[in-house]
Structure formats: C-alpha cells, structure tokens
Enzyme design. Sequence first.
Site, PDB file in Angstrom:
ATOM      1  N   GLY B  34      -7.086  -8.736  -2.931  1.00 26.81           N
ATOM      2  CA  GLY B  34      -6.261  -7.797  -3.682  1.00 26.81           C
ATOM      3  C   GLY B  34      -4.865  -8.369  -3.835  1.00 26.81           C
ATOM      4  O   GLY B  34      -4.397  -9.091  -2.965  1.00 26.81           O
ATOM      5  N   GLY B  36      -2.186  -6.457  -5.820  1.00 25.28           N
ATOM      6  CA  GLY B  36      -1.328  -5.475  -6.500  1.00 25.28           C
ATOM      7  C   GLY B  36      -0.001  -5.325  -5.767  1.00 25.28           C
ATOM      8  O   GLY B  36       0.448  -6.242  -5.066  1.00 25.28           O
ATOM      9  N   PHE B 122     -12.910  -0.486  -6.960  1.00 25.07           N
ATOM     10  CA  PHE B 122     -13.447  -1.843  -7.091  1.00 25.07           C
ATOM     11  C   PHE B 122     -14.141  -2.337  -5.820  1.00 25.07           C
ATOM     12  O   PHE B 122     -14.771  -3.389  -5.822  1.00 25.07           O
ATOM     13  CB  PHE B 122     -12.318  -2.830  -7.442  1.00 25.07           C
ATOM     14  CG  PHE B 122     -11.616  -2.478  -8.719  1.00 25.07           C
ATOM     15  CD1 PHE B 122     -12.338  -2.206  -9.883  1.00 25.07           C
ATOM     16  CD2 PHE B 122     -10.228  -2.413  -8.781  1.00 25.07           C
ATOM     17  CE1 PHE B 122     -11.690  -1.875 -11.075  1.00 25.07           C
ATOM     18  CE2 PHE B 122      -9.577  -2.083  -9.965  1.00 25.07           C
ATOM     19  CZ  PHE B 122     -10.308  -1.817 -11.113  1.00 25.07           C
ATOM     20  N   LYS B 239      -4.161  13.168   3.105  1.00 28.48           N
ATOM     21  CA  LYS B 239      -2.752  13.526   2.912  1.00 28.48           C
ATOM     22  C   LYS B 239      -2.443  13.857   1.457  1.00 28.48           C
ATOM     23  O   LYS B 239      -1.504  14.604   1.174  1.00 28.48           O
ATOM     24  CB  LYS B 239      -1.853  12.381   3.371  1.00 28.48           C
ATOM     25  CG  LYS B 239      -2.120  11.108   2.583  1.00 28.48           C
ATOM     26  CD  LYS B 239      -0.919  10.273   2.312  1.00 28.48           C
ATOM     27  CE  LYS B 239      -1.245   9.277   1.200  1.00 28.48           C
ATOM     28  NZ  LYS B 239      -0.232   8.259   1.001  1.00 28.48           N
ATOM     29  N   ARG B 304       3.255  10.584  -6.405  1.00 22.43           N
ATOM     30  CA  ARG B 304       2.744  11.066  -7.682  1.00 22.43           C
ATOM     31  C   ARG B 304       1.990  12.377  -7.575  1.00 22.43           C
ATOM     32  O   ARG B 304       2.032  13.207  -8.469  1.00 22.43           O
ATOM     33  CB  ARG B 304       1.796  10.018  -8.270  1.00 22.43           C
ATOM     34  CG  ARG B 304       2.390   8.615  -8.211  1.00 22.43           C
ATOM     35  CD  ARG B 304       1.524   7.637  -8.920  1.00 22.43           C
ATOM     36  NE  ARG B 304       0.194   7.575  -8.367  1.00 22.43           N
ATOM     37  CZ  ARG B 304      -0.777   6.819  -8.857  1.00 22.43           C
ATOM     38  NH1 ARG B 304      -0.545   6.059  -9.902  1.00 22.43           N
ATOM     39  NH2 ARG B 304      -1.961   6.803  -8.294  1.00 22.43           N
TER      40      ARG B 304
END
Lengths: 379, 379
Positions: B34, B36, B122, B239, B304
């Site tokens: 990964g 990101g 993924f 959470k 978000r």
Amino acid sequence: MDTSASTIAAATAPNGINGTVNGHTHKEKVTIVGSGNWGSAIASIAAKNTLRHSKQFDPEVIMWIFEEDYEGKPLSQVINETHENPRYLPGIHLGDNVIAQPNMEEALKDATALIFVLPHQFLRGVLKQLKGKVNENARAVSLIKGVDVQGHMIKTFPALISEELGISCSSLSGANIANEVAQEKFSESTLGVPAPEGFTDDVNHLPDAMLWKPLFDTKTFRINVVPDVEGVGLCGALKNIVAVAAGFVDGLDWGSNAKAAIMRIGMNEVKDFCLEYFPTTQAATFLEESCGIADIITSSLGGRNRQVAEAMVKRGKTFHELEPEMLKGQKLQGPQTALDVHEFLLTKGTKRPNGYPLFEAVWKICYEDAKPETLIDNL
Amino acid sequence: MDTSASTIAAATAPNGINGTVNGHTHKEKVTIVGSGNWGSAIASIAAKNTLRHSKQFDPEVIMWIFEEDYEGKPLSQVINETHENPRYLPGIHLGDNVIAQPNMEEALKDATALIFVLPHQFLRGVLKQLKGKVNENARAVSLIKGVDVQGHMIKTFPALISEELGISCSSLSGANIANEVAQEKFSESTLGVPAPEGFTDDVNHLPDAMLWKPLFDTKTFRINVVPDVEGVGLCGALKNIVAVAAGFVDGLDWGSNAKAAIMRIGMNEVKDFCLEYFPTTQAATFLEESCGIADIITSSLGGRNRQVAEAMVKRGKTFHELEPEMLKGQKLQGPQTALDVHEFLLTKGTKRPNGYPLFEAVWKICYEDAKPETLIDNL
C-alpha cells in the site's frame, strides 16, 4: 428511570433513613447550599423533580443565597419575585417552587436533602456554621469541584462534609456545562453514592441513590449511579490538570493526534492516582463514566484551564499574569491542583513505575518555568 | 523504548521465528503493501527505524504501489527519483531507502515483515495474489481500518490475513492523522500482537512485539503494545459509527455536554460489542488505549464521518446524496458499519440488557429515515 421503585421504597424504608420518622411518613425537604451558575441550574432541575415525585419530596426547594445587591435590590428578593437568577443564570426560569433564602438557619430548618454547590473556598466556613444544626436524618450530596488540601493531605469534599456534619454524603459530577443543562440540552452526570463493602446488587437500590436519582434525573439530564463517592469527587479536581496539558498542546499547535493522546494519558494518570491513594475508588468511574472520561473531554476542548494554558504558550506569559485579565480575578484551578498533587507525591512517593509524568510536567511548566515543549519528555 | 533488548532478542531468538534461519543470521526485510496517505507516512517512519536498528533490519523498505500516472510519469518512478509521494503525501521526505515497486512479486521477494495498509476493498484481491508466495517465516501487521463482512459474519482484517496467508498477523491502530504523524508531531498508536492464552509477562517481549515495535516506535510516534490483535483491529471500524453520532449532535447544535456524552456512550458500546462477540478482546484496549478512546475522540471532533453526518442534519440530505459532493465519490464508512452491525445483531441477538441503542439509532437515522433527534431516545 425507575421512578415507581424509588417512590415505593421511600415510603417503606426504615426509620430515620428514608420515608418515616417516628412512624409518620415525611417528605424529603430539599435545600441547596449555593446559588451560583451551577447551583441555579441544579435548582431548576430539582424544582421540576420535587413536583414530579410529589410523594417523596416536599415541593418547595430552598436555595440558600449569599446575599448581594442586584440593580438596587437584594438578589434573593429579585429571585423570589421573578423566579430567575439574573446574575448567575439569566434567561432560565427556575420554577415557582424555588425559594431564595439568605438566612442559613432558616434555609436549613427541616431540610433532609442538602445539596452543596458553592465555591470550594467557602465550604469549610459554611460547615462550621452548620455543625450541630443539621437534622440527624439529613443526607447530603456534593456538587463542588475540587479537593480539600490541608498540608500534604488531600481529601474529597463529600468526605469532609460527611465528617464535619456526621451525615451520609454522596457526590455528583459530570460533563456538565451549567447553561446547557439549564437549557435542557442532552447531558449526563454521574452520582456516586455510599455502598456497603462488597455490594454487588443494583446500585440504583442503594438508599442514597433512591434519594438523589429521582431528584436529579430527567429526560435530558441523565443520572448514572456508581458505588464510588470518592472517585466521582476526585475526577472534578484532577481533570483540570489534564485540561491545562491539553491547552499547552493547543498553544504548541501540535494537532489533534497529540491532543487525543494527552487526554488519554491524562485519564490514565487520574485513574491510577486515585486507585493508588484512594482505595475505595474504582477504575470504571474514571474510564467509563461521565464524571471521568467525558468531563476530561469537555474540559480539554473548552474551559478556562485549557484556554489560559494555550495563552501561556502563545503569549509567553505565566498563568499568574494571565489570571487577572482572562478570569477577572478568579483563580485557575488546574495549576493549583498540579501543585497540590506534586507536594502530595513528594511526601507519599508512588509505586507507579513511571510516576505521574503528565501531572509532574504540568506542575513544572506552571511553577518552575519549564518549557511547554517538555510536556511529553517523560511520557 | 527498549531498543537494546529488542536487538539482543532478535539475534538470539529461535530458528525461523526471528533472527536466524538455518543457523545464518538474517535481517528482517520490510515490505509495505500500500502506498496511499497512511502507507506513505508509515513508510517514512519505517525507513528511519530500519536504519536506526540496522542489526535487526535490512535498511531497504519496499513499498508496493498500484501504478498510476503522475504528471506524465509513472508514480513509482517519481517516488524513486524524488523520495517523496507527491500524490498522497506531498512535502514529506520518505527516506532514500524507501523503494517504490509496482510489481507485487518483486515487492514481496524475501520480505519477512509485511505491512498491510491499503483500502479494505482491495485486500481480498491482494491476498489471493499473495497466497503461496509469501515466505513461511514472514509475519504481517494490518493497518487497515474497517472489518471484513461476508453475509452476517464480521471478521477483522488481521484474522483474514493470518488465515489466508498462514502467517502471524498483528494490528496497529490509533488516533493517527497521517499528515501529523509524517510531520513528526507527537502521536501515539496501539500495537496489538498475538499472545499465548493466559500470558502475563511484559508484552514488549512477545515475539511479534519485538519485530514491530522497533520498526514503528519513534520519539514522536509512540507505540504501546497490547496482547489483543482483534480489539485493536475492531476499534478502527466501530469508532466510525460513534463519529457519525457525534456529527448528528453537532448538526443538532446540542452542545458539548451532549457531544462528550455521545463519545462516552459510544465507547462503551464499542467495548461491550467487542467483548460480547470477540472473546479474545480486552476491555482495556477500548477504554485505555490510543486505538480506543483516543481514536474515538479525534474521529468525533474531526474526520469525514462526523462532517457528513453534521451536513445530513443541517442540510436535510441523506449521506448517499452528500457522498458525491463531499467525498469525491469515496464511500462513507460509518453508515455502512452501522448497517453491518445491525444485520449482525439481527442474526446473533445480544445479551446486553439495553442492546446497543446508539449503534441502532445511527443505523435507523442513516437507513430508515428516522429523525436525528431520535438519537438519544433509547439511551
């Protein structure tokens, strides 16, 4: 809330404790000792509940008031005419059944349910006045934030009240901004009541829970009972040290990871400190209850301790310099509590492997000119 | 951090587990699956620590990257030329010893320490590719937020990785905004490692703690080890339900008492849910660790899930309507997790006396058009 159970129990409980005196059913008579912002908010709640639970409570809620002038009239008179406390809780109707009473003896006459909610520095003086004058079947609850420090001794206010007056004392504390509670926004609070050692039944059935929970619990002010008077009393003092630390993080612009870390570390120090030195306290009070983690969260996000600590860093001033301009002469509790804990630890020592590094760092930054950046050095 | 102990132990640990293979000392080879925002931040930390602990680790940190174009060049080439990931973590030097590698087989060759940090959707595909190709003495750690849901089964990602690859898998989670970690602002994280049942010694001496803690722990990114892989993995998913609830409170303007109450109640539901259905989890992981309460705090203040939930109330829209404009097509995790938990509870039932009223209220508001004000009705 189990209203019916409380009411039934109040009518059938044993002599002198609850419900009957000399065979006559009596109703609990509520007196609030204190009439500031939080005292007035709690009066408005108690006034609703004495009406709602009219079999258990006398409807009248007496609010003892330290008399002062309000726009040319005694404040007590203004409150009794308008049913509002325009000085400390403007815009909130207290209830027609709240009676302000500046005479302490009058206020305490016949009272069986005493709510202590005054600034901590006045408590010892008030207790001296009350000694020997309180009903022997009265019970008390302390809503006072802070701890009593005499030399290197730390005592909670419920313990002090209980000792001085010879009556049972509970404690109430939580993430409670008074104005939000008075506006009936959703809030919670934790009620710590005395329990026999090894008690494992439903805490709501403890005698003092059955007095105080019906008096405080409403749809928007939820009371959770724990069998831990000391723990609830201690949270309200120690959280201020954590709030100061959180303010330093804000001042340093360390971001939200760091802020959350400091709250978490602070909560664990509060818990460990209380478990180490106050053997009746319970970890869950700090970790799971409103008086613990929830109050640490609100105090670390808003609140004066956080605010002044942030200003200390950003403006490079001491809290002594900032108090007069930011708090209008009031004293900041966090630094003082850090100092009390520091001196207490000096005499007692600690078995905690790493000590209490956050508490100590706050003390050192406030009183020894340590740099705020050192906050995390020993964590 | 006890560096010397880790290094000594790495050199003396038994065959195939750590330190020696067939009598030859080998160094751990790190591959990050990964690349990101969080993957790149963790690469920058791992790259510092492989150099710092050069006896235990091969210095090179391989970062497997799903190739994409960046301003006309392959992103892997840009990273290897500039030692920065300008797409996902601009402005942060990753370390000259981080090598981006788009070929998965190449990336995994000889790897003994696999860090999984890719979007959860993924993972199953990647695991299928990796099956049978991973070193038998390799170990893994999952930094993936979320849980794997198949029908009414909920599984944590470390459990899935461990099952699919037949290797030990730990988990790392905490109040970690990637950019703040990469900027070396003070942060904490919780490392959950496998432990034998009834293990009571120092968790830092568990074999997987001695691999991962030296690789992640720095002065500003503090790793706390707990013997609870599942608990750490579950926190990062559940959470998000609490963060949605906190966002509703913001949207309703209920104030900070209510916000702190919702975080507290949410944390207790997360803890009770995990203890009820994942028997290896431990209450302290949720109540005392960064992955628990601290991550709930940051997610409920920023993030978000909170933000979209607030907008749902203030603008009267569904999260489906808000996702495209607020998240640029990404999916909000909180509502989905609330739905997963709801369906799981439908089939499993619960022994919790009051159920999971906050989780259920979030589901009902997101999927059944319940009014946000009903959030607290069953608390």
